[in-house]
Enzyme design. Structure first.
Site, PDB file in Angstrom:
ATOM      1  CG  ASP A 227      40.866  45.984  39.992  1.00 32.01           C
ATOM      2  OD1 ASP A 227      39.919  45.194  39.820  1.00 32.01           O
ATOM      3  OD2 ASP A 227      41.298  46.696  39.077  1.00 32.01           O
ATOM      4  CD1 TRP A 228      40.472  38.966  40.045  1.00 36.67           C
ATOM      5  CD2 TRP A 228      38.298  39.234  39.604  1.00 36.67           C
ATOM      6  NE1 TRP A 228      39.953  37.721  39.829  1.00 36.67           N
ATOM      7  CE2 TRP A 228      38.601  37.855  39.542  1.00 36.67           C
ATOM      8  CE3 TRP A 228      36.982  39.632  39.350  1.00 36.67           C
ATOM      9  CZ2 TRP A 228      37.661  36.885  39.231  1.00 36.67           C
ATOM     10  CZ3 TRP A 228      36.041  38.663  39.045  1.00 36.67           C
ATOM     11  CH2 TRP A 228      36.381  37.301  38.993  1.00 36.67           C
TER      12      TRP A 228
END
Ligand code: NOJ
Length: 742
Positions: A284-285
């Site tokens: 994820d980011w």
């Protein structure tokens, strides 16, 4: 004749299997040849994903020379780059790199791209898998026409805490329903398969257990038994793998002390090991770098080592792989085999998508133009939007409203709202003001020419100003019928949008009190991204429609239901609490040693002294303009053996004068088992449309497989013994029978 047809069919099937294997082999060969040509830096480049310069969906780091890095083959994928022009521009740069490996463009296409669909939680309320698949299909057609190869959807996190803002993005609290929806959405996004320009790669996220964040606070820790993880949180992910999901995204949370991004058990052992997942995992980011904040990695380099070794194949915006992976390989801390495996997985998808054959195949101006305003997409969006609406209450048949009503007052902050109907994870397009259908416009298109439509806003969504109340009351007083709208702004539920109070914001419930107290026939419509608490409204408003955030066609879909052109059929995919103090509240909880029988049974019971045990609205609840009557349950036998099956049948009668659709729900309870089992578990449902007065029998077939659960050794087993079986209209309104598995 039939035998010849069957033979032909199996020949075709076998040869298509063989063809598939040949295609796969061919791709594997190409991947291997390419891999041999790649330097370590180029390999690491494939594992690196950057955000584009035009939009951001996370905290930006903005370091480095993007153009130069793409040309050097140091970027494998980009997110937040859409449109034929932009994707072409960046792909041009990738084509200047030594090996000309195309970029993959990923995007959060969560509930539509150009045409916005209801939020996923809203769609889940339709329980209509075909409609959800169709919605995902449209999203894929539109996004792929804008150069997007890959959507970061579906989110398949089970969520039992409505304070968590991201409940809007999933399918609610139930594992069985969530797994079916996961499959439907993956199928919809991936359509005819990779390589078809109208399909995008799906991404099951967030792996795993992100929805169980303590206290409903986004990004928070998750501490749960492995049995709970396997039984409740992992099955929708497994369903996504079974449906062929191309990719997975891991999650921000830790699981029992190990961040998901650095979690070898879930990524290597379960996903790539037990489930034999062939796609790749994107972080994820920034979740690789965030392992430093978790206190799990001492720096970005160690984080990169832990993530790569644990099976995170692509680094979204942590810049950990691009900066440190080469050194880690040279130091022997990450094996070349780990890098090769990750790069193979990524390249395989690029080949499958046909990007090596034509890196620009998704960048076609004509297709972008035709799909930009495809009217058929709005038809699909309106269909699922009306099916997502849940009729919570309808006293004295206040609904549907007659199209001939003399005057209707439309009151509240959502009457003329447009973008608030889109909800979180949706795009703002320059022509939104003309494209999004407001409630006002939807109602206007339905009522007779003589009907007078009156309007007062009353108040804002979050503001505390009540000066508009007087005008709203006056307007309502003048009308024969009142439609009152309240809810959440589009950014009140979503990522990082957890709320400790989930009451109607601002002074909206006070406005409801003022208007409902007039005693007019009134329907309250609630637009929100989560289950809200609205006790006064629930207890006093004669009719309530829960409309979530319905997207581009919101006003039309609402009007379809208000005026009875569509008879509401939605059923809640999450329990609605009475107050935040009941959270987490979900229907399939375990028994305790001292269960309360009802709300009067509190003495030394697992109950509250000051609050009901039961939700305000239960999972599966949703009314119709029809009234359905269930017969008692007929079982094909009182007992059955593994290898056999059991059929449970009810007859369902539409006692009303209106045709309608009912979602018949089947639950079971394992009465005694080697581990405690839920009081009820959804195991099937069937959507039945009955004409006025019609009766139909509805049957479900169960086998021993439906009775499986994880025991304390994490084996997925069934045990002989007695079970209860329930069939009904919601989790709290069912008929009951008992059977035995011998
Ligand atoms: C963070 C979110 O958790 C994830 O769902 C999303 O796909 C990425 N940002 C990219 O926008």
């Amino acid at each position: 004749m039939i035998r010849i047809a069957t033979l032909l069919l199996s020949v075709c099937f076998i040869s298509s299997l063989a063809a598939q294997t040949t295609a796969e082999k061919r791709i594997d060969k190409s991947v291997d040849s390419l891999l041999k040509l790649m330097t370590l830096d180029e390999k690491i480049g494939q594992m690196n994903q950057y955000n584009g310069p035009w939009a951001a969906t996370g905290p930006l780091t903005n370091e480095g020379n993007l153009v130069g890095q793409i040309k050097e083959g140091k970027v494998g994928s980009m997110l937040n780059v859409t449109g034929v022009k932009r994707t072409r521009e960046l792909q041009d740069l990738a084509m200047q790199s030594r090996l000309k490996i195309p970029l993959l463009f990923g995007q959060d296409v969560i509930h539509g791209f150009r045409t916005i669909f209801p939020i996923p939680l809203g769609e889940a309320a339709s329980w209509d898998l075909k409609a959800m698949e169709a919605g995902a299909r449209v999203a894929a057609v539109e996004a792929s026409a804008a150069g997007v190869h890959w959507t970061f959807a579906p989110m398949v996190d089970i969520a039992r805490d409505p304070r968590w803002g991201r409940v809007m993005e999933g399918a609610g609290e139930d594992t069985y329903l969530g797994s079916l929806i996961a499959k439907a959405r993956v199928k919809g996004f991936q359509g005819n398969g990779f390589g078809d320009t109208a399909s995008v790669m799906a991404c099951a996220k967030h792996f795993a257990a992100y929805g169980a964040a303590v206290g409903g606070r986004d990004y928070n820790s998750v501490d749960m038994s492995l049995r709970q993880l396997h039984e409740t949180y992992l099955p929708p992910f497994k369903a996504a793998v079974d449906a062929g999901a191309a990719t997975f995204m891991n999650s921000f949370n830790d699981i029992n002390g190990i961040p998901a991004t650095g979690n070898k058990y879930i990524q290597r052992d379960i996903l790539k090991g037990q489930w034999k997942f062939k796609g790749f995992v994107v972080s994820d980011w920034g979740s690789i770098g965030e392992m430093i904040n978790h206190g799990y990695s001492k720096d970005n380099k160690e984080a990169g080592m832990q993530a790569a070794n644990a099976g995170s194949d692509m680094d979204m915006e942590s810049r950990s792989y691009i900066q440190h992976l080469a050194a880690l390989v040279k130091e022997g801390k990450v094996k070349m085999a780990v890098v090769d495996d990750a790069v193979r997985r990524i390249l395989r998808k690029k080949f499958e998508m046909g990007l090596f054959a034509d890196p620009y195949k998704f960048s076609n101006e004509n297709r972008e133009k035709t799909q930009w305003n495809n009217p058929q997409h709005r038809v699909v969006a309106r269909d699922i939007a009306k099916k997502s609406i849940v009729l919570l209450k309808n006293e004295k048949q206040v609904l549907p409203v007659s199209k001939q009503t003399g005057s209707i007052a439309l009151i509240g902050p959502f009457v003329k709202a447009k973008s608030d109907h889109l909800g979180f994870w949706s795009y703002d397009w320059p022509d939104d003001s003309t494209r999004i259908v407001s409630l006002w416009d939807g109602v206007k298109s339905k009522v007779s020419a003589q009907t007078k439509m009156l309007y007062a806003k009353g108040c804002g969504i979050t503001e505390l100003d009540k000066t508009g109340f007087a005008e709203a009351v006056e307007t309502a007083r003048k009308a024969d019928y009142v439609i009152l709208t309240v809810g959440e702004t589009r950014d009140m539920s979503g990522e990082a949008k957890s709320r400790s109070s989930i009451q109607l914001p601002g002074v909206q419930e006070e406005l409801v009190k003022e208007i409902v107290s007039l005693g007019k026939p009134t329907v309250v419509m609630i637009s929100a991204g989560r289950p809200l608490v609205f006790n006064w409204t629930a207890d006093h408003a004669p009719a309530i429609l829960y409309t979530w955030w319905l997207g581009t066609e919101a006003g039309n879909a609402m009007a379809d239901v208000l005026f009875g052109d569509y008879n509401p059929s939605g059923k809640l995919p999450m329990s609605f609490p009475r107050t935040e103090g009941q959270i987490p509240i979900y229907y399939n909880h375990y028994f305790t040693g001292r269960p309360a029988k009802n709300d009067s049974d509190r003495h030394y019971r697992s109950a509250y002294t000051d609050l009901s045990l039961y939700p305000k609205y239960a999972f599966g609840h949703g009314l119709s303009y029809s009234s359905f009557e269930y017969s008692e349950i007929q079982l094909s036998a009182p007992a059955f053996h593994a290898g056999q099956s059991l059929t449970a049948t009810v007859s369902l009668t539409n006692k009303s004068k209106t045709a309608g659709t009912e979602t018949v729900q089947l639950y079971i309870r394992d009465i005694t088992a080697s581990v405690v089992r839920p009081v009820k578990e959804l195991k099937g449902f069937s959507q039945v449309t009955l004409a006025a007065g019609e009766t139909r029998s509805v049957s479900f077939t169960l086998t021993a497989d439906d009775l499986r659960f994880y025991n304390d050794q994490l084996q997925y087993i069934y045990e002989p013994g007695k079970f209860k079986l329930f069939i009904g209209t919601s989790s709290d309104n069912v008929k009951e029978a008992e059977f035995e598995l011998k």
